[in-house]
Write a protein that holds these residues in place. Structure first.
Motif, short mmCIF file in Angstrom:
data_model
loop_
_atom_site.label_atom_id
_atom_site.label_comp_id
_atom_site.label_asym_id
_atom_site.label_seq_id
_atom_site.Cartn_x
_atom_site.Cartn_y
_atom_site.Cartn_z
N THR A 70 0.81 -1.19 -0.12
CA THR A 70 0.19 -0.40 -0.08
C THR A 70 1.00 0.96 -0.20
OG1 THR A 70 -1.72 -0.64 0.58
CG2 THR A 70 -1.98 1.61 1.31
N THR A 71 0.28 2.27 -0.26
CA THR A 71 0.47 3.60 -0.41
C THR A 71 1.76 3.95 0.84
OG1 THR A 71 -0.42 3.90 -2.24
CG2 THR A 71 1.02 6.18 -1.51
N SER A 72 2.52 4.56 0.26
CA SER A 72 3.80 4.25 1.91
C SER A 72 3.27 6.65 1.76
CB SER A 72 5.02 4.71 1.29
OG SER A 72 5.80 3.09 1.85
N PHE A 73 3.25 6.59 3.33
CA PHE A 73 3.30 8.02 3.46
C PHE A 73 4.34 8.61 3.16
CE2 PHE A 73 0.30 6.75 7.17
CZ PHE A 73 -1.42 7.23 6.86
N CYS A 74 3.86 9.80 2.77
CA CYS A 74 5.31 11.48 1.70
C CYS A 74 5.41 11.97 3.34
CB CYS A 74 4.86 11.43 1.22
SG CYS A 74 4.20 12.67 0.86
N ASP A 75 6.78 12.55 2.99
CA ASP A 75 6.43 13.92 4.67
C ASP A 75 5.31 14.64 4.38
OD1 ASP A 75 9.37 13.00 5.08
OD2 ASP A 75 10.02 14.66 3.75
N ALA A 76 5.19 14.96 3.42
CA ALA A 76 3.93 15.99 3.28
C ALA A 76 2.36 15.76 4.44
CB ALA A 76 3.43 16.36 1.57
N ASP A 77 2.89 13.75 3.79
CA ASP A 77 1.37 13.05 4.32
C ASP A 77 1.20 12.93 5.70
OD1 ASP A 77 0.29 12.94 1.92
OD2 ASP A 77 2.00 10.91 2.13
N LEU A 78 2.56 13.45 6.25
CA LEU A 78 2.71 12.74 7.52
C LEU A 78 2.93 14.72 8.07
CD1 LEU A 78 5.06 9.86 8.53
CD2 LEU A 78 2.72 10.10 7.95
N ALA A 79 2.98 16.05 7.42
CA ALA A 79 3.09 17.18 8.18
C ALA A 79 2.23 17.14 9.34
CB ALA A 79 3.17 18.28 6.80
N GLY A 80 0.90 16.88 8.84
CA GLY A 80 -0.26 17.44 10.47
C GLY A 80 0.95 16.82 11.75
N LEU A 81 0.62 15.36 10.87
CA LEU A 81 1.25 14.49 12.70
C LEU A 81 2.13 15.31 13.24
CD1 LEU A 81 1.15 10.58 11.55
CD2 LEU A 81 -1.11 11.84 13.13
N VAL A 82 3.18 15.67 12.43
CA VAL A 82 4.92 15.49 12.93
C VAL A 82 4.92 16.97 13.90
CG1 VAL A 82 6.89 16.76 12.04
CG2 VAL A 82 5.50 14.46 11.11
N SER A 83 3.65 17.97 13.01
CA SER A 83 3.01 19.61 13.31
C SER A 83 3.09 19.71 14.34
CB SER A 83 1.94 20.45 12.73
OG SER A 83 0.63 19.88 12.95
N ARG A 84 2.51 18.91 15.64
CA ARG A 84 1.96 18.93 16.39
C ARG A 84 0.71 19.97 17.31
NH1 ARG A 84 1.64 14.48 19.39
NH2 ARG A 84 2.36 15.69 21.59
N THR A 85 -0.06 20.43 15.89
CA THR A 85 -0.76 21.60 16.52
C THR A 85 -2.35 20.67 16.58
OG1 THR A 85 -1.16 21.46 13.89
CG2 THR A 85 0.30 23.26 15.34
N VAL A 86 -3.25 21.02 16.59
CA VAL A 86 -4.73 20.72 16.57
C VAL A 86 -4.76 20.39 15.20
CG1 VAL A 86 -7.07 20.39 17.57
CG2 VAL A 86 -5.52 20.99 19.30
N GLU A 87 -5.02 21.50 14.61
CA GLU A 87 -5.48 21.85 12.96
C GLU A 87 -4.31 20.60 12.47
OE1 GLU A 87 -4.45 23.59 15.34
OE2 GLU A 87 -6.11 25.22 15.34
N GLY A 88 -3.25 20.19 12.50
CA GLY A 88 -3.02 19.02 11.33
C GLY A 88 -2.26 18.00 11.51
N GLN A 89 -2.95 18.04 13.61
CA GLN A 89 -3.62 16.57 13.30
C GLN A 89 -5.13 16.16 13.37
OE1 GLN A 89 -1.83 16.02 17.49
NE2 GLN A 89 0.00 15.59 16.99
N GLU A 90 -6.32 17.18 13.30
CA GLU A 90 -6.71 16.78 12.88
C GLU A 90 -6.96 16.25 11.52
OE1 GLU A 90 -9.58 19.33 14.86
OE2 GLU A 90 -9.50 18.21 16.54
N GLY A 91 -6.05 17.34 10.96
CA GLY A 91 -6.11 17.02 8.51
C GLY A 91 -5.68 15.61 8.63
N PHE A 92 -5.33 14.70 9.51
CA PHE A 92 -4.27 14.03 9.21
C PHE A 92 -5.55 12.74 9.15
CE2 PHE A 92 -2.56 9.77 10.34
CZ PHE A 92 -1.34 9.61 9.20
N LEU A 93 -6.35 12.95 10.16
CA LEU A 93 -6.92 11.52 10.55
C LEU A 93 -8.10 12.17 9.66
CD1 LEU A 93 -6.86 12.11 14.23
CD2 LEU A 93 -6.52 10.31 13.24
N ARG A 94 -8.65 13.43 9.15
CA ARG A 94 -9.45 13.32 8.22
C ARG A 94 -9.45 12.55 7.06
NH1 ARG A 94 -9.68 18.49 8.78
NH2 ARG A 94 -10.77 19.07 9.83
N SER A 95 -7.96 13.00 6.59
CA SER A 95 -7.63 12.48 5.04
C SER A 95 -7.83 11.18 5.02
CB SER A 95 -6.12 13.11 4.68
OG SER A 95 -5.62 12.08 5.61
#
Length: 351
Positions: A68-93
């Motif tokens: 299955t397609t691996s995550f690239c750095d851009a995909d994980l940026a929201g998680l790595v950001s440690r911000t609510v918006e970034g992490q919620e955005g990752f889970l939404r995607s």
């Protein structure tokens, strides 16, 4: 049609393809499709049993689990950001991608429509996969209309099997800690984690709700699940690399983000009424699963009476929610006792 245990792929967007195993169509019968996250090959012992139960089993390789397609750095940026918006955005995607997979699979395979708990799809979140299952329910409002309208025709139940308290906002019991997280070497940490979670915990009583009836340390007298596999065979079913990278990021998502997602998924009356109002959510745990997981479900069940203390002042009765505390089977029951596991899944879906 895919042949049993043939690895198939489905492209859900310009950049993402999921690979999965499929037990195959059941001609001439109305059957229910169980879609497991994460699937990989660990559920393979269920496949030969599926058709006789009028069940079709699909097990998905999550993102970052090859092929299955691996995550690239851009995909994980929201998680790595440690911000609510970034992490919620990752889970939404992730929710949108998985929901799109369900709908595209249903359309392409012409699976039966849902009629109550017959036909259609039951989305099965096992272990960390429960996070993704919750994300799908929490972010139904992010789906394109054509995906949402078709999803409502198929998805009737979501089952979370042995969900960790981390992912639903339930804190650990007092004094509980797991020492393997402090091991700096990823391979060693993965081995320690696996041997712990795949062990057999001799709980006295998983239905009482008393922490004194639960066992937090695995039995030394019974070997852990999959102990018979060679290192090469075991490596085909797991990924220490992913455990130490993107999965590590998932388990360090901010607690408030996970509480908010659980509130949206389970305890938001307005969302539940507007999006898939007939969707049923079920939780189950095994009789010899880690005591901390059993304890988590009991604590979560208490929230049915009043979710506000944990999930905030706007939390209320949302989804149709029920719990099944199985009296046998550990975290890998589908490997050790596949016939029992399938019967447990069917019973939980039909609660």
């Amino acid at each position: 049609m895919p042949t049993p245990m043939q690895l198939e792929s489905l492209t859900v967007s310009d950049t993402v393809s999921y690979y999965y195993f499929d037990s195959g169509d059941i001609p001439g019968n109305t059957y229910t499709t169980l879609v497991f996250i994460p699937g990989m090959g660990v559920f393979r012992k269920l496949f030969p049993l599926a058709a006789s139960h009028r069940i079709r089993i699909v097990s998905i390789y999550r993102r970052d689990y090859n092929p299955t397609t691996s995550f690239c750095d851009a995909d994980l940026a929201g998680l790595v950001s440690r911000t609510v918006e970034g992490q919620e955005g990752f889970l939404r995607s992730q929710a949108v991608d998985i929901a799109t997979f369900l709908v595209m699979f249903a359309r392409e395979q012409h699976i039966p429509l849902a009629e109550g708990t017959n036909g259609g799809i039951a989305l099965m979140g096992w272990s960390l996969g429960s996070l993704h299952a919750h994300a799908v329910v929490a972010h139904l409002d992010a789906l394109p209309y054509n995906v949402l309208s078709d999803l409502e025709k198929y998805l009737h139940t979501v089952v979370c099997h042995d969900v960790s308290g981390i992912f639903i906002g339930i804190p650990r019991p007092p004094g509980f800690s797991v020492e393997y997280w402090t091991e700096p070497d990823v391979e060693k940490r993965f081995k320690l984690f696996y041997e712990w979670v795949a062990g057999h915990f001799l709980n006295k009583n998983v239905t009482s709700g008393s922490i004194d009836d639960l066992e937090f340390y695995q039995s030394p007298d019974k070997p852990h699940s999959m102990h018979e596999l060679s290192p090469g065979e075991f490596a085909e079913l797991t990924s220490a690399k992913t455990f130490g990278s993107s999965d590590r990021l998932l388990v360090t998502i901010q607690p408030d983000v996970l509480k908010a997602m659980t509130r949206r998924a389970i305890f938001d009356p307005a969302l539940a009424e507007k999006f898939l109002p007939n969707l049923r959510v079920r939780y189950m745990c095994g009789g010899t699963s880690p005591g901390v997981i059993v304890w988590t479900l009991h604590e979560f069940k208490k929230c049915l009476a009043d979710p506000k203390p944990i999930y905030g002042p706007n939390a209320g009765k949302g989804r149709d929610l029920k719990f099944k505390f199985q009296t046998e089977g550990n975290h890998f029951i589908f490997w050790d006792q596949p016939e029992v596991a399938l019967e447990q899944y069917i019973a939980t879906i039909n609660l």
